[in-house]
Motif scaffolding. Structure first.
Motif, short mmCIF file in Angstrom:
data_model
loop_
_atom_site.label_atom_id
_atom_site.label_comp_id
_atom_site.label_asym_id
_atom_site.label_seq_id
_atom_site.Cartn_x
_atom_site.Cartn_y
_atom_site.Cartn_z
N PHE A 87 0.78 -1.24 0.00
CA PHE A 87 0.12 -0.05 0.02
C PHE A 87 0.93 1.28 0.08
CE2 PHE A 87 -3.75 -2.46 0.52
CZ PHE A 87 -4.79 -1.78 -0.01
N ALA A 90 2.69 1.30 -3.53
CA ALA A 90 1.48 1.49 -4.69
C ALA A 90 0.77 2.80 -4.71
CB ALA A 90 0.51 0.37 -4.61
N GLY A 91 0.54 3.31 -3.30
CA GLY A 91 -0.03 4.48 -2.98
C GLY A 91 0.58 5.74 -3.13
N THR A 94 3.01 6.73 -6.77
CA THR A 94 2.36 7.07 -7.97
C THR A 94 1.53 8.49 -8.06
OG1 THR A 94 0.70 5.48 -6.64
CG2 THR A 94 1.79 4.65 -8.67
N THR A 95 1.18 8.52 -6.83
CA THR A 95 0.03 9.80 -6.71
C THR A 95 1.16 10.90 -6.72
OG1 THR A 95 -1.23 8.43 -5.25
CG2 THR A 95 -1.70 10.83 -5.47
N LEU A 158 2.21 -2.81 -17.67
CA LEU A 158 1.62 -3.91 -16.90
C LEU A 158 2.20 -5.37 -17.31
CD1 LEU A 158 -2.29 -3.01 -16.38
CD2 LEU A 158 -0.51 -2.96 -14.75
N ARG A 160 1.64 -9.66 -17.09
CA ARG A 160 0.81 -10.91 -16.63
C ARG A 160 1.48 -11.98 -16.94
NH1 ARG A 160 -1.51 -7.47 -14.24
NH2 ARG A 160 -3.82 -6.87 -14.18
N PRO A 221 -4.42 3.96 -17.14
CA PRO A 221 -3.48 4.17 -16.01
C PRO A 221 -3.31 3.45 -14.77
CG PRO A 221 -5.09 6.16 -16.14
CD PRO A 221 -5.41 5.11 -17.04
N PHE A 222 -4.83 3.14 -14.53
CA PHE A 222 -4.85 2.21 -13.14
C PHE A 222 -5.22 0.84 -13.30
CE2 PHE A 222 -6.39 6.32 -12.20
CZ PHE A 222 -5.79 6.73 -11.02
N ARG A 227 -7.79 -7.01 -11.39
CA ARG A 227 -6.46 -6.61 -10.43
C ARG A 227 -6.50 -5.13 -10.79
NH1 ARG A 227 -4.33 -10.82 -7.84
NH2 ARG A 227 -3.42 -9.25 -6.40
N CYS A 229 -6.32 -1.13 -9.85
CA CYS A 229 -5.84 -0.41 -8.87
C CYS A 229 -7.01 -0.45 -7.68
CB CYS A 229 -5.42 1.10 -9.26
SG CYS A 229 -4.75 1.74 -7.66
N VAL A 230 -6.76 -0.66 -6.52
CA VAL A 230 -7.90 -0.56 -5.56
C VAL A 230 -8.05 0.88 -4.96
CG1 VAL A 230 -8.19 -2.99 -4.70
CG2 VAL A 230 -6.44 -1.37 -3.77
N GLY A 231 -6.85 1.55 -5.02
CA GLY A 231 -6.97 2.92 -4.70
C GLY A 231 -7.13 4.04 -5.55
C1 HEM Z 1 -2.16 8.15 -9.53
C2 HEM Z 1 -2.18 6.93 -8.59
C3 HEM Z 1 -2.04 5.43 -8.77
C4 HEM Z 1 -1.67 4.79 -10.27
C5 HEM Z 1 -1.49 5.54 -11.38
C6 HEM Z 1 -1.95 3.44 -9.76
C7 HEM Z 1 -1.84 2.42 -10.61
C8 HEM Z 1 -1.84 1.09 -10.38
C9 HEM Z 1 -1.77 0.20 -11.35
C10 HEM Z 1 -1.30 0.11 -12.65
C11 HEM Z 1 -1.74 -1.16 -10.68
C12 HEM Z 1 -1.53 -2.37 -11.35
C13 HEM Z 1 -3.33 -3.04 -11.74
C14 HEM Z 1 -3.23 -4.24 -12.48
O1 HEM Z 1 -2.30 -4.99 -12.29
O2 HEM Z 1 -3.94 -4.52 -13.17
C15 HEM Z 1 -2.28 -0.64 -9.43
C16 HEM Z 1 -2.61 -1.68 -8.11
C17 HEM Z 1 -2.68 -1.32 -6.84
N1 HEM Z 1 -2.73 0.10 -6.56
FE1 HEM Z 1 -2.48 1.58 -7.53
N2 HEM Z 1 -2.35 3.37 -8.30
C18 HEM Z 1 -2.30 4.49 -7.92
C19 HEM Z 1 -2.68 4.74 -6.27
C20 HEM Z 1 -2.95 3.89 -5.50
C21 HEM Z 1 -3.28 4.49 -4.16
C22 HEM Z 1 -3.57 5.79 -3.77
C23 HEM Z 1 -3.26 3.26 -3.54
C24 HEM Z 1 -3.55 2.74 -2.05
C25 HEM Z 1 -4.47 3.72 -1.26
C26 HEM Z 1 -3.24 2.15 -4.39
C27 HEM Z 1 -3.17 0.78 -4.07
C28 HEM Z 1 -2.86 -0.20 -5.02
C29 HEM Z 1 -2.82 -1.42 -4.61
C30 HEM Z 1 -3.19 -2.05 -3.42
C31 HEM Z 1 -2.77 -2.32 -5.98
C32 HEM Z 1 -2.67 -3.85 -5.97
C33 HEM Z 1 -3.99 -4.23 -6.54
C34 HEM Z 1 -3.97 -5.87 -6.64
O3 HEM Z 1 -3.05 -6.52 -7.21
O4 HEM Z 1 -5.27 -6.42 -6.52
N3 HEM Z 1 -2.75 2.60 -5.77
N4 HEM Z 1 -2.32 0.74 -9.13
#
Ligand code: HEM
Length: 281
Positions: A87, A90-91, A94-95, A158, A160, A221-222, A227, A229-231
């Motif tokens: 967390f 990932a969080g 990125t932000t 990404l 896979r 982008p998410f 899977r 992005c949960v955030g």
């Molecule tokens: C601009 C901000 C962000 C971007 C661009 C972003 C992007 C991504 C991407 C591309 C993935 C992979 C998704 C996939 O495999 O299909 C991901 C996964 C994830 N993100 Fe974000 N993210 C951002 C912000 C955040 C925030 C703020 C949080 C938490 C508060 C977060 C938590 C997570 C988590 C826990 C995963 C793993 C989810 C999983 O594998 O099930 N992200 N994010």
């Protein structure tokens, strides 16, 4: 996109860098172990609050373990530490990098900086703290953030891995094949976005994401699918809050020392930093 040579097994060699990485990882884990241990103790004493992610995670672990009738917790200390690291990484980065590129791009395009500030001042005035109701009214700011995420996606690719034989687009892949989705290239594809794909034009998002490109899904982008992005919602609210506060109080432009060099490290970073000059309004 690949800018370092990958040698299988190299990370296990005791080089100076690898030793430093290992020591840092150990230090972070010890810190987190301390935080989790402290929370465990306060939970046992009934003094802990569950209004943060760690509290929720640990509370649900206790409940799930009880329900399953297990004597050992379902999530181990290692699992919880892993989630906290995920967390945070990932969080956080990125932000932060989304905000950095937004500042850079709005410095390069002062007309959009003005439009965004006008909107923020109309919704929040120049002194009120941005709130969630107002955040949902920000249309120009949303278009800008989407366009920044399109041009400078923090996560550029990404991956896979197939776990069984699968056919995709007429090609059959055996198990164990790694498939890479180059987000950054698809976000810049002229066939998908038009001849101006390389330009900053937030107006392409005026009618929403699905109308912005010829093909859908072309903006991810998410990520996409189970899977995703949960955030993502949290990240956009956070970025809008931060950007609104900056626009309320400062105007900004690039320093002459700034060199535009997007560079994928773990996220897409400005290689030589983002030197931005802020002026109090
Ligand atoms: C601009 C901000 C962000 C971007 C661009 C972003 C992007 C991504 C991407 C591309 C993935 C992979 C998704 C996939 O495999 O299909 C991901 C996964 C994830 N993100 Fe974000 N993210 C951002 C912000 C955040 C925030 C703020 C949080 C938490 C508060 C977060 C938590 C997570 C988590 C826990 C995963 C793993 C989810 C999983 O594998 O099930 N992200 N994010």
């Amino acid at each position: 996109m690949i800018n370092t040579l990958y040698l299988p097994g190299f990370r296990f060699l005791p080089t100076r860098l690898n030793r430093r990485i290992k020591a840092n990882a150990h230090e972070v884990e010890e810190l987190l172990r301390g935080i989790v241990g402290k929370r465990e103790r306060t939970m046992k004493e009934g003094r802990a609050s569950n209004d943060d992610l760690l509290g929720l995670l640990m509370e649900s672990n206790v409940a799930e373990t009880k329900q399953a009738g297990n004597s050992r917790p379902i999530m181990t200390m290692g699992d919880i530490i892993g989630e906290l690291k995920l967390f945070y990484f990932a969080g956080m980065d990125t932000t932060a990098v989304l905000l950095t590129w937004t500042m850079v791009v709005l410095s390069m395009h002062p007309e959009w900086q003005h439009r965004a500030r006008d909107e923020v001042l109309r919704v929040f005035g120049n002194n009120n703290q941005p709130d969630l109701d107002g955040i949902h009214q920000l249309k120009i700011v949303t278009m800008i953030l989407y366009e920044v995420l399109r041009l400078y996606p923090p996560v550029v690719q990404l991956d896979r891995q197939t776990h069984k034989e699968i056919e995709l687009g007429g090609v059959t892949y055996p198990p164990g094949v790694i498939l890479s989705l180059p987000i950054v290239f698809i976000h810049h594809d002229k066939d998908v976005w038009g001849d101006d794909a390389g330009e900053f034009r937030p107006e392409r998002f005026a009618d929403g994401i699905s109308r912005a490109s010829k093909d859908s899904p072309a903006f991810f982008p998410f990520g996409w699918g189970p899977r995703i992005c949960v955030g993502q919602n949290f990240a956009l609210v956070e970025a809008k809050m931060a950007l609104s506060s900056i626009l309320q109080h400062f105007s900004f432009g690039l320093s002459p020392s700034y060199t535009h060099a997007p560079f994928p490290v773990s996220t897409l970073q400005p290689e030589h930093g983002a030197q931005i000059m802020l002026k109090k309004l």
